[in-house]
Design an enzyme around this catalytic site. Structure first.
Site, PDB file in Angstrom:
ATOM      1  N   HIS A  74       7.077   6.944   1.881  1.00  0.00           N
ATOM      2  CA  HIS A  74       7.483   6.675   3.262  1.00  0.00           C
ATOM      3  C   HIS A  74       6.865   7.688   4.223  1.00  0.00           C
ATOM      4  CE1 HIS A  74      11.372   4.549   1.659  1.00  0.00           C
ATOM      5  NE2 HIS A  74      10.260   3.933   1.324  1.00  0.00           N
ATOM      6  N   HIS A 131       8.952  -3.988   4.441  1.00  0.00           N
ATOM      7  CA  HIS A 131       9.096  -2.689   3.780  1.00  0.00           C
ATOM      8  C   HIS A 131       8.119  -2.549   2.622  1.00  0.00           C
ATOM      9  CE1 HIS A 131      10.781   1.113   2.637  1.00  0.00           C
ATOM     10  NE2 HIS A 131      10.663   0.701   1.379  1.00  0.00           N
ATOM     11  N   ASP A 160       5.576   0.556   2.134  1.00  0.00           N
ATOM     12  CA  ASP A 160       5.326   1.276   0.881  1.00  0.00           C
ATOM     13  C   ASP A 160       3.842   1.256   0.509  1.00  0.00           C
ATOM     14  OD1 ASP A 160       7.903   2.111   0.323  1.00  0.00           O
ATOM     15  OD2 ASP A 160       8.321   0.535  -1.136  1.00  0.00           O
ATOM     16  N   HIS A 196       4.492   0.203  -6.670  1.00  0.00           N
ATOM     17  CA  HIS A 196       3.820   1.503  -6.724  1.00  0.00           C
ATOM     18  C   HIS A 196       2.819   1.591  -7.874  1.00  0.00           C
ATOM     19  CE1 HIS A 196       6.598   2.774  -3.673  1.00  0.00           C
ATOM     20  NE2 HIS A 196       7.646   2.640  -4.458  1.00  0.00           N
TER      21      HIS A 196
END
Length: 304
Positions: free
Chosen positions: A78, A237, A241, A264
């Site tokens: 973030h 969101h 990310d 991720h």
């Protein structure tokens, strides 16, 4: 020539680690040209420095975690997303714990903090990673791809079988020559499912998670009293990310990112594959009047 940028004056705040639940003090300070973003663990005897790079990523199960010589900094995405959104190249970020604080679950607090400190141009050309040919990674039905594009655009599709997510939209495309990071992406909060939070807490994780820093859903609905900040906040969101994960390449990207159900791990695998093939990208600088629209003053006034 577009120039590198850092924060104008040091700034500090305190927050809670999402997984540790511990209070963490974070200080963001100016850094020299060509130094990139570096985290400093001031709670370690050596004040260990952990560079924010793609090859430093050591864990991607719940967040992006980087390490050097066994010293870790977790949940960096973030803050790095905010750095990308504000066009910052060089920063020293001091932490007195392992985890970057979660704040409100978005990048908004970091944007406010950095803007309040001001941004300073440095007398060295800004470097960009220009994508020269498509690079893609897949894992089952998940994919992440970078492809040539004179700008910065992200196209993200999620697939959560939940009434609240179905209703708000599963795909979002943002072209930063047309939309500003702060207004379109920066306020989108992280989200999770109540049953997953319970399981994580039993494992000693998510101790700092609450309705104040995440959108929480049960099987049927959103549990927060606050309304969504965007009607499609969930997928936005995921883009927030991704921007943070991609910034671990060390420079802003000139190209398009396409993702389906990525996270991720896949984002980091994509950067590693890119770096393995030097013919897939080049490092470039731009005169201000020749820069991609996504990085121009008109489309991203926060950069200037």
């Amino acid at each position: 020539m577009m120039k590198q940028r850092t924060i104008a004056t040091p700034v500090k705040t305190v927050g809670i680690g999402l997984h540790s639940g511990r209070k963490v003090t974070i200080s963001i300070k100016p850094a020299p040209v060509n130094s990139g973003v570096q985290f400093i663990r001031v709670d370690t005897p050596e004040r260990s420095v952990v560079p924010a790079t793609a090859l430093a990523v050591c864990d991607t199960r719940l967040a992006s975690v980087i390490q050097k010589d066994g010293v870790r900094v977790s949940t960096v995405e973030h803050l790095l997303s905010a750095c990308a959104g504000l066009g910052l190249d060089n920063l020293l970020i001091e932490l007195d714990g392992e985890e970057v604080p979660i704040m409100d679950g978005s990048a908004a607090s970091f944007l406010f903090l950095i803007e309040s400190a001001g941004i300073a141009e440095q007398e060295v050309p800004r470097q960009f990673v220009v994508i020269k040919k498509p690079v893609e990674v897949r894992e089952g039905d998940k994919l992440a791809r970078l492809e040539p594009f004179f700008g910065f655009k992200l196209d993200f599709t999620i697939d959560f079988k939940h009434p609240a997510v179905d209703k708000t939209g599963q795909r979002f495309v943002v072209d930063f020559s047309e939309h500003a990071y702060r207004s379109e992406i920066g306020r989108a909060r992280t989200f999770g499912f109540a049953h997953e939070v319970e399981a994580l807490r039993e494992m000693g994780l998510a101790r700092g998670g609450s309705l104040d820093n995440a959108i929480v859903l049960d099987e049927h609905r959103i549990l927060n009293n606050e309304e969504l900040r965007y009607e499609d906040e969930f997928v936005r969101h995921k883009i927030l990310d991704a921007i943070g994960d991609l910034y671990l390449i060390g420079h802003p990207i000139v190209g398009a990112y396409v993702a389906e159900k990525s996270g991720h791990a896949l984002n980091n695998a994509l950067l590693r594959k890119l770096l393995e093939d030097p013919s897939s990208y080049e490092i470039s600088t731009f005169a201000e009047n020749k820069a991609p629209g996504a990085y121009s003053q008109e489309s991203q006034p926060l950069f200037f």
